[in-house]
Design an enzyme around this catalytic site. Structure first.
Site, short mmCIF file in Angstrom:
data_model
loop_
_atom_site.label_atom_id
_atom_site.label_comp_id
_atom_site.label_asym_id
_atom_site.label_seq_id
_atom_site.Cartn_x
_atom_site.Cartn_y
_atom_site.Cartn_z
CG ASP A 1 -2.23 -1.35 1.43
OD1 ASP A 1 -1.85 -1.75 0.94
OD2 ASP A 1 -2.85 -0.88 2.19
CE LYS B 1 -5.46 1.70 2.98
NZ LYS B 1 -4.20 1.52 3.95
CE LYS C 1 -6.95 -1.25 3.33
NZ LYS C 1 -5.55 -2.05 2.76
#
Length: 288
Positions: free
Chosen positions: A134, A196, A232
């Site tokens: 991430d 995300k 996400k």
């Protein structure tokens, strides 16, 4: 930027509000064990603090390892997410099957370091055992109009980590609606496997509005390219009813194909216990 010239980068905020109101109403019909179970199975169990060490990571891993012996009828979480230096500890102690190892990287959470360091850190995390990384876009550069820098950096990191999934954090709390859409498309064109919302480290984290805009961008990107990109939301999602709204957004905008942990995650460790409590109808449960 030429790479985005085929996309409409505007956002109809009236349509956004109207559709979100309908989705929020629809989410109230999802209060059932099957959906709760799905939500638990898309959670990235996360620890990202200065107090992290092997003992803390071992404890988290053991709870995940033992989960299905204690809750035989409930699906486990999707992944354990940690800082890069903690990845070897997860690799060492995680025994449960089908649980991914995720690492933040690239100068998380501010993305304020040299590109080469970002690339090396992400590659080192994968070499240590992570199969998901991430990263955060360099938000300041994006806001300054340096789209090529954001694109090329993301592309280089994706190339460096190979088959590992790249989740690109937009830090949507710092962006307006049209910037969220543009950043979403930019990240996907650069090779993001997931987009995300947030790091959870700034004052505004995930919002329903950002989630809807990002989902619409994924839908448009899929229609153009045929490649499915995951989504996400993360940061500040603590209640089951709130998670149901995010679930409902994905269901209504992207459809059933996205309602699994291959294409949908929630970054919200504090939510996990609430979901278990909802499934077991027992508010005393505090497993994680």
């Amino acid at each position: 930027m030429k790479i985005l010239q085929d996309y409409n980068l505007s956002v109809d905020e009236h349509k956004l509000k109207t559709n979100l109101d309908k989705i929020k109403q629809a989410s109230k019909t999802l209060q059932n064990t099957e959906v709760y179970n799905r939500i638990l199975n898309i959670i990235d169990l996360t620890t990202l603090t200065e107090m992290d060490n092997e003992l803390k990571i071992q404890d988290m891993c053991e709870k995940v390892n033992d989960f299905n012996t204690k809750f035989t009828h409930i699906s486990n979480v999707a992944a354990i997410c940690v800082y890069p230096s903690m990845v070897p500890y997860v690799k060492k102690h995680l025994k449960a099957e089908k649980i991914n190892i995720a690492s933040v990287g690239g100068g998380f959470p501010a993305s304020q370091t040299f590109t080469l360091i970002k690339i090396d850190e992400c590659k080192m995390a994968v070499d240590a055992g992570a199969n998901e990384v991430d990263i955060v876009i360099p938000v300041g550069e994006f806001l300054a109009g340096n789209d090529n820098l954001v694109f090329e950096e993301t592309k280089k990191i994706k190339a460096a980590i190979g088959k590992a999934h790249l989740k690109v954090i937009l830090e949507t709390g710092d962006l307006n609606a049209e910037q969220i859409r543009k950043a979403s498309l930019l990240a996907m064109e650069a090779g993001a496997d997931f987009i995300k919302t947030s790091t959870g480290k700034v004052s505004v984290s995930a919002t329903h509005e950002a989630m809807y805009i990002m989902s619409e961008a994924i839908k448009d990107y899929y229609q153009k390219t045929g490649r499915k990109v995951g989504i996400k939301p993360a940061g500040g999602i603590r209640e089951v009813d709130d998670a149901l709204v995010y679930y409902s957004i994905v269901e209504k905008v992207l459809g059933e194909d996205w309602l699994n942990n291959e294409l949908f995650r929630i970054g919200a460790s504090s939510l996990a216990n609430k979901v278990i409590q909802a499934i077991e109808t027992d508010e005393s449960i505090k497993y994680f």
